[in-house]
Design a protein around this motif. Structure first.
Motif, short mmCIF file in Angstrom:
data_model
loop_
_atom_site.label_atom_id
_atom_site.label_comp_id
_atom_site.label_asym_id
_atom_site.label_seq_id
_atom_site.Cartn_x
_atom_site.Cartn_y
_atom_site.Cartn_z
N ILE A 266 0.83 -1.20 0.00
CA ILE A 266 0.00 0.00 0.00
C ILE A 266 0.87 1.25 0.00
O ILE A 266 0.60 2.22 -0.73
N PHE A 267 1.92 1.24 0.82
CA PHE A 267 2.83 2.38 0.86
C PHE A 267 3.47 2.62 -0.50
O PHE A 267 3.60 3.78 -0.95
N ALA A 268 3.87 1.54 -1.18
CA ALA A 268 4.48 1.69 -2.50
C ALA A 268 3.48 2.26 -3.51
O ALA A 268 3.84 3.12 -4.33
N ILE A 269 2.23 1.81 -3.45
CA ILE A 269 1.20 2.32 -4.37
C ILE A 269 0.95 3.79 -4.14
O ILE A 269 0.95 4.61 -5.08
N LEU A 270 0.75 4.17 -2.88
CA LEU A 270 0.46 5.57 -2.57
C LEU A 270 1.64 6.48 -2.91
O LEU A 270 1.45 7.57 -3.46
N THR A 271 2.85 6.03 -2.61
CA THR A 271 4.03 6.86 -2.86
C THR A 271 4.27 7.06 -4.34
O THR A 271 4.56 8.17 -4.80
N SER A 272 4.18 5.99 -5.12
CA SER A 272 4.43 6.11 -6.56
C SER A 272 3.36 6.95 -7.25
O SER A 272 3.66 7.79 -8.11
N CYS A 273 2.09 6.76 -6.88
CA CYS A 273 1.01 7.56 -7.48
C CYS A 273 1.12 9.02 -7.07
O CYS A 273 0.96 9.93 -7.90
N ALA A 274 1.40 9.26 -5.78
CA ALA A 274 1.56 10.63 -5.30
C ALA A 274 2.78 11.29 -5.93
O ALA A 274 2.77 12.51 -6.18
N GLY A 275 3.82 10.50 -6.20
CA GLY A 275 5.01 11.06 -6.85
C GLY A 275 4.70 11.57 -8.25
O GLY A 275 5.13 12.67 -8.65
N ILE A 276 3.94 10.80 -9.02
CA ILE A 276 3.55 11.24 -10.36
C ILE A 276 2.66 12.47 -10.28
O ILE A 276 2.84 13.45 -11.03
N LEU A 277 1.70 12.44 -9.36
CA LEU A 277 0.77 13.57 -9.22
C LEU A 277 1.50 14.86 -8.86
O LEU A 277 1.26 15.91 -9.46
N SER A 278 2.41 14.78 -7.90
CA SER A 278 3.09 15.99 -7.44
C SER A 278 4.14 16.47 -8.44
O SER A 278 4.26 17.68 -8.68
N CYS A 279 4.88 15.56 -9.04
CA CYS A 279 5.96 15.96 -9.95
C CYS A 279 5.43 16.59 -11.25
O CYS A 279 6.02 17.54 -11.77
N ILE A 280 4.34 16.06 -11.76
CA ILE A 280 3.86 16.49 -13.07
C ILE A 280 2.82 17.60 -12.97
O ILE A 280 2.83 18.55 -13.76
N PHE A 281 1.92 17.51 -12.01
CA PHE A 281 0.77 18.41 -12.01
C PHE A 281 0.87 19.58 -11.02
O PHE A 281 0.24 20.61 -11.25
N LEU A 282 1.62 19.45 -9.95
CA LEU A 282 1.74 20.56 -9.02
C LEU A 282 2.40 21.79 -9.65
O LEU A 282 1.97 22.93 -9.37
N PRO A 283 3.45 21.63 -10.48
CA PRO A 283 3.99 22.83 -11.14
C PRO A 283 2.95 23.54 -12.02
O PRO A 283 2.95 24.78 -12.10
N LYS A 284 2.08 22.79 -12.67
CA LYS A 284 1.03 23.40 -13.49
C LYS A 284 -0.01 24.11 -12.62
O LYS A 284 -0.47 25.20 -12.95
N LEU A 285 -0.37 23.46 -11.49
CA LEU A 285 -1.30 24.11 -10.58
C LEU A 285 -0.72 25.40 -10.02
O LEU A 285 -1.45 26.38 -9.81
N TYR A 286 0.57 25.41 -9.78
CA TYR A 286 1.23 26.61 -9.27
C TYR A 286 1.06 27.78 -10.25
O TYR A 286 0.77 28.91 -9.84
N ILE A 287 1.22 27.49 -11.54
CA ILE A 287 1.04 28.54 -12.54
C ILE A 287 -0.43 28.92 -12.68
O ILE A 287 -0.77 30.11 -12.75
N LEU A 288 -1.30 27.93 -12.71
CA LEU A 288 -2.73 28.22 -12.89
C LEU A 288 -3.30 29.05 -11.75
O LEU A 288 -4.13 29.94 -11.98
N LEU A 289 -2.86 28.78 -10.51
CA LEU A 289 -3.46 29.42 -9.35
C LEU A 289 -2.65 30.60 -8.82
O LEU A 289 -3.22 31.58 -8.36
N ILE A 290 -1.32 30.50 -8.87
CA ILE A 290 -0.46 31.53 -8.27
C ILE A 290 0.06 32.52 -9.29
O ILE A 290 0.11 33.72 -9.03
N LYS A 291 0.45 32.04 -10.47
CA LYS A 291 1.02 32.90 -11.50
C LYS A 291 0.26 32.75 -12.81
O LYS A 291 0.81 32.26 -13.81
#
Length: 306
Positions: A266-291
């Motif tokens: 379970i830890f491996a599933i959550l970590t790997s999925c969260a890694g993809i979510l944060s690495c790829i989409f958080l930078p885009k959310l930062y631009i969409l919402l902050i800049k």
């Protein structure tokens, strides 16, 4: 064992254990990740819900900004597919929690394998299209014929279909089932899922690793292309996170038993999925919402003038 000072003793049944005085048999404790009795299960539930909320929030923002340059730049349909696949992968964790049943044993590994392979296949298609898009900018380039929607969708369908075939073959031949381990720990019955066939189980995991390696290589090759358009460096890092987590998970998974073995996966599933979510989409959310001023066609396609 029900008489004192008896010359002949009777063995307790497999699901029972003698008390300290050896006078009677007591039921063995049943061990699994219980929602009611195990705080670790409650913690994983909290993490799953949190990750699902973040994924849904990201999905909502991408739909809201569907026609903006930043969302369109890296194939918005593939981004949508990745987000939905990650959401379903997070939800698969609930099949790992609670008392294992035959149906949950059959669904938990196979559904995660299919959904996560769909996410990685979409990342492969993203990296491939980034490479093709830059090659197609050259005059009279033969790569222009590959810039349509047919190629990325074909990549996703073909790559994920192989995993579907593996999982269907697994369920059709040696499906996972509920099992009882009564010998590993004295006084305990470990209720767990037997994988049915280790070959199919490791084939499923191995194919995920193969897709991750292909995605990493493709993204690494195009990581140096202009930042305003290219998300390959984020894909590269997310695949590094995935590979690191699952390589570390394998020895831990093989050296544990019972609910702790399930917790490792379970830890491996959550970590790997969260890694993809944060690495790829958080930078885009930062631009969409902050800049939001960076979410313009002039900025996104500034590489054309370089």
């Amino acid at each position: 064992m029900d008489q004192d000072d008896s010359e002949t003793c009777q063995m307790c049944p497999m699901d029972e254990w003698p008390n300290r005085e050896k006078t009677r048999c007591l039921p063995k404790l049943q061990e699994f990740l219980s929602y009611k009795e195990d705080k670790m299960a409650s913690f994983f539930c909290f993490l799953v819900i949190l990750c699902c909320v973040i994924t849904c929030f990201t999905l909502k923002k991408f739909i809201l900004y569907w026609d903006t340059p930043l969302v369109k730049a890296n194939n918005r349909t593939l981004s949508f597919t990745v987000l939905v696949s990650l959401l379903l992968s997070f939800l698969c964790v609930f099949f790992f929690l609670g008392r294992p049943l035959d149906i949950t044993c059959m669904l938990r590994q196979t559904l995660f394998g299919i959904f996560f392979s769909l996410a990685i296949s979409s990342l492969i298609a993203k990296s491939m299209m980034v490479c093709i898009a830059f090659k197609a900018t050259k005059p009279s380039s033969s790569w222009k014929k590959w810039t349509g929607v047919t190629l990325p969708y074909s990549i996703v369908v073909v790559c994920s279909s192989v995993q579907v075939l593996i999982c269907v073959s697994w369920l059709s031949t040696y499906p996972p089932y509920q099992g009882f381990d009564m010998t590993t720990y004295p006084g305990k019955i470990i209720i767990q899922c037997n994988e049915g066939s280790d070959i199919w189980f490791y084939s499923m995991l191995g194919y995920l690793g193969f897709l991750a390696a292909v995605s990493f290589v493709l993204a690494f090759m195009v990581r140096t292309l202009p930042d305003s358009y290219n998300e390959a460096k984020y894909i590269t890092f997310s695949m590094l996170v995935f590979c690191s987590v699952w390589i570390a998970m394998i020895p831990a998974y093989l050296s544990t038993r019972g609910k702790y073995m399930v917790a490792v996966e379970i830890f491996a599933i959550l970590t790997s999925c969260a890694g993809i979510l944060s690495c790829i989409f958080l930078p885009k959310l930062y631009i969409l919402l902050i800049k939001p001023y960076l979410n313009t066609r002039k900025h996104v396609f500034s590489w054309v003038r370089k």
